[in-house]
Write an enzyme that holds these catalytic residues in place. Structure first.
Site, short mmCIF file in Angstrom:
data_model
loop_
_atom_site.label_atom_id
_atom_site.label_comp_id
_atom_site.label_asym_id
_atom_site.label_seq_id
_atom_site.Cartn_x
_atom_site.Cartn_y
_atom_site.Cartn_z
N GLU A 158 -11.13 4.67 -1.40
CA GLU A 158 -11.60 4.99 -0.04
C GLU A 158 -12.40 6.29 0.01
OE1 GLU A 158 -8.47 4.12 -0.84
OE2 GLU A 158 -7.03 5.65 -0.31
N ASP A 178 0.83 -1.20 0.00
CA ASP A 178 0.00 0.00 0.00
C ASP A 178 0.87 1.25 0.00
OD1 ASP A 178 -2.50 1.47 2.21
OD2 ASP A 178 -2.35 1.48 0.01
N ASP A 182 -3.23 -2.89 -2.50
CA ASP A 182 -4.26 -1.86 -2.58
C ASP A 182 -4.07 -1.05 -3.88
OD1 ASP A 182 -5.21 1.12 -0.73
OD2 ASP A 182 -6.45 -0.33 -1.81
N ASN A 183 -5.12 -0.37 -4.32
CA ASN A 183 -5.04 0.62 -5.39
C ASN A 183 -4.61 0.12 -6.75
OD1 ASN A 183 -3.54 2.18 -2.75
ND2 ASN A 183 -5.53 2.91 -3.45
N LYS A 239 2.88 3.27 -6.07
CA LYS A 239 2.46 2.20 -6.99
C LYS A 239 3.57 1.75 -7.92
CE LYS A 239 -0.76 3.18 -4.51
NZ LYS A 239 -0.71 2.41 -3.23
O1 LIG Z 1 -5.10 4.35 -1.26
C1 LIG Z 1 -4.36 5.30 -1.90
C2 LIG Z 1 -4.96 6.28 -2.69
C3 LIG Z 1 -4.17 7.25 -3.35
C4 LIG Z 1 -4.84 8.29 -4.17
C5 LIG Z 1 -4.43 9.63 -4.09
C6 LIG Z 1 -5.07 10.59 -4.85
C7 LIG Z 1 -6.14 10.22 -5.70
F1 LIG Z 1 -6.76 11.17 -6.40
C8 LIG Z 1 -6.55 8.90 -5.77
C9 LIG Z 1 -5.89 7.94 -5.01
C10 LIG Z 1 -2.79 7.25 -3.18
C11 LIG Z 1 -2.17 6.25 -2.40
C12 LIG Z 1 -0.77 6.23 -2.21
C13 LIG Z 1 -0.22 5.24 -1.42
C14 LIG Z 1 -1.05 4.28 -0.82
N1 LIG Z 1 -2.39 4.30 -0.99
C15 LIG Z 1 -2.96 5.26 -1.76
MG LIG Z 2 -3.89 2.69 -0.59
#
Ligand SMILES: Oc1cc(-c2ccc(F)cc2)cc2cccnc12
Ligand SMILES: [Mg+2]
Length: 214
Positions: free
Chosen positions: A199, A141, A169-170, A144
């Protein structure tokens, strides 16, 4: 100077959650993110998927990549059997400081070791520094573009065993296309996709569970 979002999240936990009560810490963070400020915690919908995989695996050794504020750390630690070795890695020192306080508020500080540093540097140190042989469960997580190099690092360092479970995740948002392509096409993994949402939003996202076949 202005506080940071993780600092404001910590304040919300200290104000609204009961010390020693992990469920109340999880609820306080979800409430903060739904009603005050969005933050990149795994959240309640994907968090339930995480819970079910952790419960199914019942791991003796756990690694989390990307602690952030400790939300998923608390979700995982609250489900672990006594004596489980749980390590979480976080690159950003300010996040480490907040996460340790949120984990402590939940009363789970003795269940997990929060290590500051980059996964690329720390993964090769797991055996010598933490006495790890292999990991039963790994939660990816973090950034990416690190998912693929880090899974290859796990293989190279001999940190996976037949049946090791990786949950990422993601994989849709922000997305990890090269990682997905690798685990879905490699004969060394059995992969399954869990559709969900980013989320605290209605945007599409999901988690990929991959079992190492040895
Ligand atoms: O769950 C996550 C979501 C996002 C994220 C940030 C901005 C957005 F517009 C959409 C998604 C970044 C992450 C970075 C690291 C671990 N998890 C993340
Ligand atoms: Mg995440």
């Amino acid at each position: 100077t202005r506080s940071t979002r993780p600092q404001r999240m910590l304040k919300a936990v200290q104000k609204n959650a009961t010390k020693g009560n992990p469920e109340s810490v999880i609820s306080a963070i979800d409430y903060f993110c739904k009603h005050s400020e969005w933050a990149m915690n795994v959240g309640d919908e994907k968090g339930s998927i995480l819970d079910s995989v952790v419960t199914e695996v019942n791991p003796s050794t756990v690694l989390e990549l990307g602690t952030y504020c400790g939300y998923s750390t608390v979700r995982i630690a609250r489900l672990l059997s006594p004596g489980t070795k749980f390590i979480t890695l976080e690159f950003n020192p300010a996040n480490v400081t907040v996460a340790r306080q949120i984990i402590a508020h939940a009363g789970l500080q003795d269940k997990v070791t929060v290590v500051e540093g980059s996964s690329g540097d720390l993964i090769p140190q797991m055996k010598e520094r933490f006495g790890i042989t292999t990991f039963d469960f790994i939660f990816l997580d973090h950034w990416k573009d690190r998912y693929l190099p880090d899974i290859k690092l796990f293989e190279e360092c001999g940190l996976l065993r037949k049946g090791s479970v990786l949950l990422a995740d993601n994989v849709i948002c922000p997305g990890a296309p090269e990682y997905l392509e690798y685990v879905r096409n490699s004969p060394r993994y059995e992969s399954r996709y869990y559709p969900a949402h980013l989320e605290y939003t209605t945007l599409e996202d999901g988690m990929e569970k991959s079992v190492f076949l040895g």
